[in-house]
Design a protein around this motif. Structure first.
Motif, PDB file in Angstrom:
ATOM      1  N   CYS A   1      40.716  43.232   8.370  1.00  0.00           N
ATOM      2  CA  CYS A   1      41.035  44.481   8.753  1.00  0.00           C
ATOM      3  C   CYS A   1      40.108  45.185   9.552  1.00  0.00           C
ATOM      4  O   CYS A   1      38.851  44.591   9.664  1.00  0.00           O
TER       5      CYS A   1
ATOM      6  N   CYS B   1      42.221  46.546   4.495  1.00  0.00           N
ATOM      7  CA  CYS B   1      42.516  45.670   3.490  1.00  0.00           C
ATOM      8  C   CYS B   1      42.492  45.979   2.019  1.00  0.00           C
ATOM      9  O   CYS B   1      41.617  46.807   1.765  1.00  0.00           O
TER      10      CYS B   1
ATOM     11  N   CYS C   1      38.544  45.698   1.025  1.00  0.00           N
ATOM     12  CA  CYS C   1      37.719  46.582   1.450  1.00  0.00           C
ATOM     13  C   CYS C   1      37.613  47.858   0.615  1.00  0.00           C
ATOM     14  O   CYS C   1      36.862  48.685   0.517  1.00  0.00           O
TER      15      CYS C   1
ATOM     16  N   ASN D   1      34.946  47.444   6.857  1.00  0.00           N
ATOM     17  CA  ASN D   1      36.138  46.390   7.336  1.00  0.00           C
ATOM     18  C   ASN D   1      35.470  45.110   7.268  1.00  0.00           C
ATOM     19  O   ASN D   1      34.507  44.926   6.657  1.00  0.00           O
ATOM     20  N   CYS D   2      36.724  44.140   7.459  1.00  0.00           N
ATOM     21  CA  CYS D   2      36.293  42.620   7.140  1.00  0.00           C
ATOM     22  C   CYS D   2      37.086  41.887   8.174  1.00  0.00           C
ATOM     23  O   CYS D   2      37.936  42.424   9.131  1.00  0.00           O
TER      24      CYS D   2
ATOM     25  N   ARG E   1      34.026  37.029   3.410  1.00  0.00           N
ATOM     26  CA  ARG E   1      35.213  37.624   4.137  1.00  0.00           C
ATOM     27  C   ARG E   1      34.814  38.299   5.294  1.00  0.00           C
ATOM     28  O   ARG E   1      35.527  38.577   5.911  1.00  0.00           O
TER      29      ARG E   1
END
Ligand code: ZN
Ligand code: ZN
Ligand code: FE
Length: 749
Positions: free
Chosen positions: A127, A102, A105, A123-124, A165
């Motif tokens: 994503c 995303c 990130c 990542n989060c 997030r």
């Protein structure tokens, strides 16, 4: 508020939480079997703002189907909270697709001051890896390939903070606690160096071939602007002509190397990040990336590792599946080191295991909407819906080539990732493992198994080995049913299945079929006139054999007297011998496959006598036709007798005689497309009038041909009919499992 759609595993709850906190609402949010449930309380204006925020600001990977609102009596005021998920949530909602990195990130990865600067596994909840790393359910860190990594205190804090997030982002990691990248030499010797990604980029810039472990497997990468590098990759991989996909860093780069339309841009930039076929742009790619093709397959970097590699290399990279020809893509390090030896000069690997190999998806835009050509990474295992409910859980084993399989529960169908051609033990083992794994993840225990009518194809043998009751589904019926399922059709349609080939009910090889289809059955109303396929299976790889058969049907001995390009690639003596056997019926099964007619035309025009990959001859024919748009249609006869028959023999005779007179091959190629589209429309119209249907499903591998697809749709619409195409699943054999699933479900109901 009840929110349905793709709302789990995509950062939806933290988003709701933050929105509610921002607006000063009290209440809660939780996941449950139907999606997400929210109770929100506050001033009318704030609640209204909350509702519109839900729709307008939802995370990019979320796909909202509906929001229904119910008024409740006032409850207690208090802090908004994220409630534990209701138990019994169906696993369908628990397994998310893999999501491209995303923007948030990405910003962190390229921010030198961020603690994740340059970290390839950032990542989060919006994503990162999902399907490719999940080992079991529920979707929690211990049930992923991240189980072996222990979160550091900072990562743990993010993971536990509902306003963060990274709240419950299972693959959460940082340079302190997460996976890392490292390099091997081409011989598999570990190399030590400061920055493996930079080192790999340097090698790529120097024209080397680097194997890169990505999300769903290894890619083979090289500089897409260097002809020498691309030619070397082709030579080492023994891949002569099949187009290679090119990864670019940004949408801006996609606009330089390609000319994407706004719709194609949306497809490129979506969270699935598929390979998209776009027109070539101003900036040149190496000629042998996609030799002879008007379009090139571009895709955007979709993991931080890819972003870092492309940024360091400063150029687009060929990224093709890391395998030896015909084998499935490598996804395990030891395996890759062994099998890619001699192909890769360097191997950029990492220690986050891949549970399920997953090839890149391929898509295009046709007639104003996206169409999948390979549905895999980024789309699997999201569910498709059937128009009716299956009485029992079903496994549909799919086609022998370009295999995917499908699992059905109720109205939900889960198509597997691309398994590929089931032609070697590795592919077969991948199929067996995937059936078992996906069944476990989705908690589907099949009670019925659907399989092709072929007496001996591998998926059929697998179906038999399960001991479950088998529903036999004819290959082209399945193609048409896949299109019906996508469009929610349960009423009869006319199916036009133009295809490579499939086993027919009468034991011949079908593939040019007009079928009146219901979900549970079909009637064969018409087909292409059958011709023998000289040499059986060999004829499918050697288009000159099909040209010979078609010439013999149209012109007989006279064909040998004409000066044809074909005689330059196969001598008349050999051709004579093959024909003799064919006429005697030796190893010459009859086929109505339109794919084989394209092969014949391609060979006849001297384009391809032999195909090095499936569809090569037909692609060459289409690309040539594109250079002569507006050519007059060639003549095809359509017999609208009891059985409707499209006869190509007049067309073939015309072509042969024109070639002998030295006519332009491009105009003939274009005229062939025009003529076939017209004949198809005429035949379809007759069939539709006969049985009173208006919806026409155009499906089968041949409808990957853009010209034929556009022309057929035009003519059918002009005739007042409703042409329909596959969209979410490919028109090729990758979509067959959906059709089998629908047919079996209809018969079970
Ligand atoms: Zn992210
Ligand atoms: Zn950490
Ligand atoms: Fe097919």
């Amino acid at each position: 508020m009840r929110v349905t759609g793709v709302v789990q595993g995509v950062g939806f709850r933290p988003f709701v939480y933050n929105l509610a906190v921002r607006l000063g609402l009290s209440g809660w949010v939780c996941n449950d079997p139907e999606g997400v449930l929210i109770e929100a309380q506050g001033p009318r204006r704030a609640v209204d703002a909350f509702l519109s925020g839900l729709r307008e600001e939802a995370p990019p990977a979320a796909l909202l189907e509906s929001i229904t609102v119910e008024a409740l009596p006032l409850g207690e005021d208090g802090a908004f909270r994220i409630r534990e998920s209701a138990t019994g949530a169906p696993p369908t909602a628990r397994v998310s697709v893999d999501l491209a990195t995303c923007p948030d990130c990405l910003r962190e990865v390229f921010d030198p001051a961020d603690r994740r600067a340059g970290y390839p596994f950032t990542n989060c909840t919006n994503c990162g890896p999902r399907f490719t790393i999940i080992t079991g359910i529920p979707y929690d860190r211990p049930n992923t390939t991240m189980a072996g990594f222990r979160m550091c205190p900072e990562c743990r804090r993010e993971y536990e903070d509902p306003s963060d997030r990274r709240f419950h982002a299972q693959p959460n990691a940082c340079p302190l606690c997460g996976p890392r990248v490292y390099l091997f030499s081409g011989e598999g010797r570990p190399l030590s160096c400061g920055d493996p990604v930079r080192e790999a980029a340097r090698a790529l810039v120097g024209g080397k071939i680097v194997a890169v472990k990505g999300l769903g497997g290894f890619h083979l990468a090289c500089d897409a602007t260097s002809e020498a590098a691309v030619a070397r990759l082709r030579a080492r991989k023994c891949r002569e002509a099949k187009p290679l996909a090119v990864m670019v860093a940004t949408l801006e780069d996609a606009r330089r190397y390609g000319r994407p339309t706004p719709q194609e841009e949306r497809l490129l930039a979506c969270t699935a990040a598929p390979i998209v076929l776009v027109r070539r742009g101003e900036a040149p790619l190496a000629p042998s990336v996609a030799p002879g093709f008007e379009r090139v397959g571009l895709f955007l970097a979709y993991t931080p590792l890819h972003h870092l590699l492309l940024a360091a290399a400063g150029r687009p990279l060929v990224m093709t599946s890391g395998n030896r020809t015909e084998e499935p893509i490598c996804y395990e390090e030891t395996d890759a080191l062994e099998r890619l030896r001699g192909i890769a000069d360097l191997v950029l690997s990492h220690d986050r295991p891949i549970r399920t190999r997953c090839d890149d998806s391929v898509a295009r835009v046709v007639l104003g909407a996206p169409q999948m050509l390979r549905r895999s990474r980024g789309y699997v295992p999201s569910a498709l819906r059937l128009p009716l409910e299956a009485a029992e859980p079903i496994l549909a084993t799919g086609a022998h080539l370009k295999n995917t399989f499908a699992l059905v529960r109720g109205r939900d169908v889960f198509l597997s990732h691309h398994i590929g051609d089931l032609e070697n033990p590795r592919a077969v083992a991948a199929f067996e493992d995937a059936v078992e794994h996906l069944g476990r993840l989705l908690e589907i225990n099949p009670r019925i198994v659907a399989a092709d009518m072929h007496p001996d194809a591998w998926p059929v043998r697998y179906a038999q080995s399960t001991g479950l009751p088998i529903e036999r589904v004819q290959h082209h019926h399945a193609h048409v049913a896949s299109c019906m399922a996508e469009h929610g059709l349960a009423e009869p349609v006319l199916g036009v299945a133009y295809d490579g080939l499939g086993y027919g009910e009468d034991g011949t090889l079908w593939g040019g079929e007009l079928l009146l289809c219901r979900p549970g059955g079909f009637e064969r109303l018409g087909h292409l006139r059958a011709v023998p396929a000289p040499g059986g299976e060999r004829a499918f790889r050697e288009p000159w054999r099909m040209a010979l058969a078609h010439l013999d049907v149209s012109l007989g001995e006279r064909a040998f007297d004409l000066d044809l390009p074909l005689w330059r690639v196969c001598d008349r003596e050999r051709a004579g011998a093959v024909l003799e056997a064919t006429r005697a019926g030796v190893n010459a099964p009859l086929t109505t496959a339109v794919g084989r007619l394209f092969d014949a035309m391609s060979a006849l025009l001297g384009l391809r006598a032999v195909s090095t990959y499936e569809g090569e001859a037909a692609c060459a024919l289409e690309e040539l036709a594109k250079t002569a748009a507006g050519a007059a249609p060639l003549p095809f006869e359509v017999d609208v007798g009891e059985r409707i028959v499209i006869d190509a023999s007049t067309c073939i005779a015309t072509v042969a005689e024109a070639l002998a007179r030295g006519a332009d091959a491009a105009a003939l190629a274009a005229g062939f497309h025009e003529g076939l589209a017209l004949a198809t429309a005429r035949a379809v119209k007759a069939a539709c009038e006969r049985c009173g249907v208006g919806a026409v499903c155009l499906t089968g591998g041949v409808f990957q041909n853009e010209i034929l697809t556009l022309r057929c749709c035009e003519h059918l619409e002009a005739a007042g009919l409703r042409p329909l195409l596959n969209r979410a699943v490919p028109p090729n054999d990758g979509g067959v499992s959906l059709g089998q699933a629908y047919v079996a479900a209809a018969r079970s109901a």
